[in-house]
Design an enzyme around this catalytic site. Structure first.
Site, PDB file in Angstrom:
ATOM      1  N   ALA A  66       1.040  -1.367   0.004  1.00 44.32           N
ATOM      2  CA  ALA A  66       0.053  -0.019   0.007  1.00 44.32           C
ATOM      3  C   ALA A  66       0.812   1.177   0.060  1.00 44.32           C
ATOM      4  O   ALA A  66       2.022   1.114   0.560  1.00 44.32           O
ATOM      5  CB  ALA A  66      -0.897  -0.027   1.058  1.00 44.32           C
ATOM      6  N   GLY A 109       0.680  -4.826   0.786  1.00 48.33           N
ATOM      7  CA  GLY A 109      -0.868  -4.828  -0.045  1.00 48.33           C
ATOM      8  C   GLY A 109      -0.397  -5.723  -1.181  1.00 48.33           C
ATOM      9  O   GLY A 109      -1.324  -6.241  -1.844  1.00 48.33           O
ATOM     10  N   GLU A 112      -0.639  -9.197  -0.527  1.00 45.31           N
ATOM     11  CA  GLU A 112      -2.288  -9.473  -0.728  1.00 45.31           C
ATOM     12  C   GLU A 112      -3.161  -9.277  -1.750  1.00 45.31           C
ATOM     13  O   GLU A 112      -3.995  -9.935  -1.985  1.00 45.31           O
ATOM     14  CB  GLU A 112      -2.794  -8.322   0.694  1.00 45.31           C
ATOM     15  CG  GLU A 112      -2.111  -8.588   2.108  1.00 45.31           C
ATOM     16  CD  GLU A 112      -2.424  -7.308   3.071  1.00 45.31           C
ATOM     17  OE1 GLU A 112      -1.783  -6.227   2.535  1.00 45.31           O
ATOM     18  OE2 GLU A 112      -3.009  -7.498   3.984  1.00 45.31           O
ATOM     19  N   GLU A 132       4.642  -5.163   7.251  1.00 48.46           N
ATOM     20  CA  GLU A 132       3.775  -4.030   7.899  1.00 48.46           C
ATOM     21  C   GLU A 132       4.311  -3.883   9.368  1.00 48.46           C
ATOM     22  O   GLU A 132       4.314  -2.591  10.032  1.00 48.46           O
ATOM     23  CB  GLU A 132       2.353  -4.200   8.033  1.00 48.46           C
ATOM     24  CG  GLU A 132       1.746  -4.071   6.588  1.00 48.46           C
ATOM     25  CD  GLU A 132       1.598  -5.634   5.811  1.00 48.46           C
ATOM     26  OE1 GLU A 132       2.068  -6.250   6.056  1.00 48.46           O
ATOM     27  OE2 GLU A 132       0.955  -5.589   4.832  1.00 48.46           O
TER      28      GLU A 132
HETATM   29  N1  CO8 Z   1       4.549   3.212  -0.391  1.00 43.42           N
HETATM   30  C1  CO8 Z   1       5.067   4.346  -1.059  1.00 43.42           C
HETATM   31  N2  CO8 Z   1       6.220   4.507  -1.882  1.00 43.42           N
HETATM   32  C2  CO8 Z   1       7.053   3.441  -1.852  1.00 43.42           C
HETATM   33  C3  CO8 Z   1       6.653   1.983  -1.203  1.00 43.42           C
HETATM   34  C4  CO8 Z   1       5.291   2.142  -0.692  1.00 43.42           C
HETATM   35  N3  CO8 Z   1       5.070   0.724  -0.118  1.00 43.42           N
HETATM   36  N4  CO8 Z   1       7.609   1.276  -1.541  1.00 43.42           N
HETATM   37  C5  CO8 Z   1       8.423   1.894  -2.360  1.00 43.42           C
HETATM   38  N5  CO8 Z   1       8.088   3.295  -2.244  1.00 43.42           N
HETATM   39  C6  CO8 Z   1       8.696   4.028  -3.158  1.00 43.42           C
HETATM   40  C7  CO8 Z   1      10.185   4.405  -2.416  1.00 43.42           C
HETATM   41  O1  CO8 Z   1       9.713   5.481  -1.609  1.00 43.42           O
HETATM   42  C8  CO8 Z   1      11.023   5.308  -3.571  1.00 43.42           C
HETATM   43  O2  CO8 Z   1      10.558   6.391  -3.917  1.00 43.42           O
HETATM   44  P1  CO8 Z   1      11.697   7.806  -3.954  1.00 43.42           P
HETATM   45  O3  CO8 Z   1      12.528   7.295  -5.146  1.00 43.42           O
HETATM   46  O4  CO8 Z   1      10.659   8.683  -4.286  1.00 43.42           O
HETATM   47  O5  CO8 Z   1      12.105   7.910  -2.707  1.00 43.42           O
HETATM   48  C9  CO8 Z   1      10.568   4.121  -4.674  1.00 43.42           C
HETATM   49  O6  CO8 Z   1       9.463   3.606  -4.380  1.00 43.42           O
HETATM   50  C10 CO8 Z   1      11.735   3.322  -5.037  1.00 43.42           C
HETATM   51  O7  CO8 Z   1      11.777   2.539  -3.662  1.00 43.42           O
HETATM   52  P2  CO8 Z   1      13.243   2.331  -2.975  1.00 43.42           P
HETATM   53  O8  CO8 Z   1      14.167   3.293  -3.340  1.00 43.42           O
HETATM   54  O9  CO8 Z   1      13.085   2.134  -1.460  1.00 43.42           O
HETATM   55  O10 CO8 Z   1      13.850   0.928  -3.662  1.00 43.42           O
HETATM   56  P3  CO8 Z   1      14.727  -0.202  -3.050  1.00 43.42           P
HETATM   57  O11 CO8 Z   1      15.226  -1.093  -4.122  1.00 43.42           O
HETATM   58  O12 CO8 Z   1      15.846   0.406  -2.235  1.00 43.42           O
HETATM   59  O13 CO8 Z   1      13.952  -0.763  -1.931  1.00 43.42           O
HETATM   60  C11 CO8 Z   1      11.944  -2.100  -1.196  1.00 43.42           C
HETATM   61  C12 CO8 Z   1      12.812  -1.736  -2.330  1.00 43.42           C
HETATM   62  C13 CO8 Z   1      12.610  -3.042  -0.342  1.00 43.42           C
HETATM   63  C14 CO8 Z   1      10.680  -2.675  -1.645  1.00 43.42           C
HETATM   64  C15 CO8 Z   1      11.619  -0.844  -0.355  1.00 43.42           C
HETATM   65  O14 CO8 Z   1      11.051   0.172  -1.220  1.00 43.42           O
HETATM   66  C16 CO8 Z   1      10.513  -1.007   0.509  1.00 43.42           C
HETATM   67  O15 CO8 Z   1      10.830  -1.499   1.522  1.00 43.42           O
HETATM   68  N6  CO8 Z   1       9.134  -0.801   0.280  1.00 43.42           N
HETATM   69  C17 CO8 Z   1       8.366  -0.786   1.428  1.00 43.42           C
HETATM   70  C18 CO8 Z   1       7.701  -1.980   1.581  1.00 43.42           C
HETATM   71  C19 CO8 Z   1       6.655  -2.000   2.522  1.00 43.42           C
HETATM   72  O16 CO8 Z   1       6.895  -1.803   3.840  1.00 43.42           O
HETATM   73  N7  CO8 Z   1       5.467  -2.446   2.148  1.00 43.42           N
HETATM   74  C20 CO8 Z   1       4.393  -2.659   3.138  1.00 43.42           C
HETATM   75  C21 CO8 Z   1       3.620  -1.400   2.892  1.00 43.42           C
HETATM   76  S1  CO8 Z   1       2.238  -1.241   4.137  1.00 43.42           S
HETATM   77  C22 CO8 Z   1       0.929  -2.275   3.577  1.00 43.42           C
HETATM   78  O17 CO8 Z   1       1.084  -2.621   2.437  1.00 43.42           O
HETATM   79  C23 CO8 Z   1      -0.221  -2.487   4.218  1.00 43.42           C
HETATM   80  C24 CO8 Z   1      -1.311  -2.884   3.647  1.00 43.42           C
HETATM   81  C25 CO8 Z   1      -2.652  -2.990   4.328  1.00 43.42           C
HETATM   82  C26 CO8 Z   1      -2.367  -1.766   5.148  1.00 43.42           C
HETATM   83  C27 CO8 Z   1      -3.700  -1.653   5.835  1.00 43.42           C
HETATM   84  C28 CO8 Z   1      -3.907  -0.257   6.696  1.00 43.42           C
HETATM   85  C29 CO8 Z   1      -5.442  -0.267   7.110  1.00 43.42           C
END
Ligand code: CO8
Length: 258
Positions: A66, A109, A112, A132
């Site tokens: 998400a 997400g 999911e 998460e």
């Molecule tokens: N949301 C927003 N932006 C994201 C997300 C995300 N989930 N994942 C990556 N991005 C963005 C980064 O911020 C980055 O943007 P920018 O260049 O502007 O800084 C761009 O994508 C590229 O990402 P990275 O530079 O981080 O790329 P890497 O190759 O270094 O890393 C990863 C890749 C490991 C996938 C890393 O991006 C990461 O850890 N992402 C987040 C993963 C995560 O935590 N996912 C879970 C999110 S929470 C969720 O899904 C909850 C679902 C249900 C929630 C219910 C709530 C009610």
């Protein structure tokens, strides 16, 4: 055809292909993307010319979760009032078969979303996770329920509590994905599987999906009766007559999807 900003929609024969397309955020699932995806697949679901759907992402990420930036400052009341993520459930109400073709990250997400599909075909570079917990939250789009049903309590607890990722090999061993193929072939493999499904009798494929999904909602005795009743109902289709006649005549069936 409609213009979408966050997805690319194509049709290949009788297969609908939706590609998540927010490369700047690794396909993070924001509200705009969700609305487009739900709208596109709902159109496909009722299109007589389409018999199966493939949802895929990029080579690097199916979807990295998400959209954290969209959610981060929301209050409880905003989340609750909007019933945040509720519309994702629409994807689980599609009646035609859906395959997730996963390359790279399927996190939060994203994992999911993949699990809302009927099955997952993974590239050998796929990484599944429910990280998460690292953000101070928990899965919110069904992960605690669908991952647990897919891989069992031990691995689901391990992944959801530690936030560790599962690679493609472990995901296949654990029953999360149906096949692992070289990363470069994952879309082609999913399209082939979808084309195979779409070439069968559509009413049979639709109820096949329905009865398998019933196994997650019903007791065994009740589920077996439901299956038998649905089996009986297929004898009202032209495709059943054609399929069985073709077998007897030693030829390929020509299904009319009715
Ligand atoms: N949301 C927003 N932006 C994201 C997300 C995300 N989930 N994942 C990556 N991005 C963005 C980064 O911020 C980055 O943007 P920018 O260049 O502007 O800084 C761009 O994508 C590229 O990402 P990275 O530079 O981080 O790329 P890497 O190759 O270094 O890393 C990863 C890749 C490991 C996938 C890393 O991006 C990461 O850890 N992402 C987040 C993963 C995560 O935590 N996912 C879970 C999110 S929470 C969720 O899904 C909850 C679902 C249900 C929630 C219910 C709530 C009610």
């Amino acid at each position: 055809t409609e213009q979408y900003q966050n997805i690319v929609v194509e049709q290949r024969g009788r297969v609908g292909l939706v590609t998540l397309n927010r490369p700047s955020a690794l396909n993070a699932l924001n509200t705009a993307l969700m609305n487009e995806l739900v709208s596109a697949v709902r159109d496909m679901d009722t299109d007589p010319g389409i018999g199966a759907v493939v949802i895929t992402g990029s080579a690097k990420a199916f979807a990295a979760g998400a959209d954290i930036k969209e959610m981060s400052s929301k209050s409880y009341m905003e989340m609750y009032a909007a019933d945040w993520f509720r519309h994702w459930e629409d994807l689980t109400r599609l009646r035609i078969p859906v395959i997730a073709a996963v390359s790279g990250f399927a996190l939060g997400g994203g994992c999911e979303l993949a699990m809302m599909a009927d099955f997952i075909i993974a590239g050998d570079n796929a990484k599944f996770g429910q990280p998460e917990i690292n953000l101070g939250v928990i899965p919110g789009m069904g992960g605690s329920q669908r991952l647990t049903r897919a891989v069992g309590k031990a691995k689901a607890m391990d992944m959801i509590l530690t936030g560790r990722f599962m690679d493609a090999e472990e995901a296949e061993r654990s029953g999360l994905v149906s096949r692992v193929v070289p990363a470069a072939e994952v879309i082609e493999e999913a399209l082939k599987a979808a084309e195979a499904i779409a070439s069968k009798s559509k009413p049979a494929a639709m109820v096949a999906k329905e009865v398998v999904n019933a196994a997650f909602e019903m007791g065994l005795a009740q589920g077996v009766v439901f299956e038998r009743r649905v089996f009986h109902s297929l004898f009202a289709t032209e495709d059943q007559k054609e399929g069985m006649a073709a077998f007897s005549e030693k030829r390929q069936p020509e299904f009319k999807h009715r």
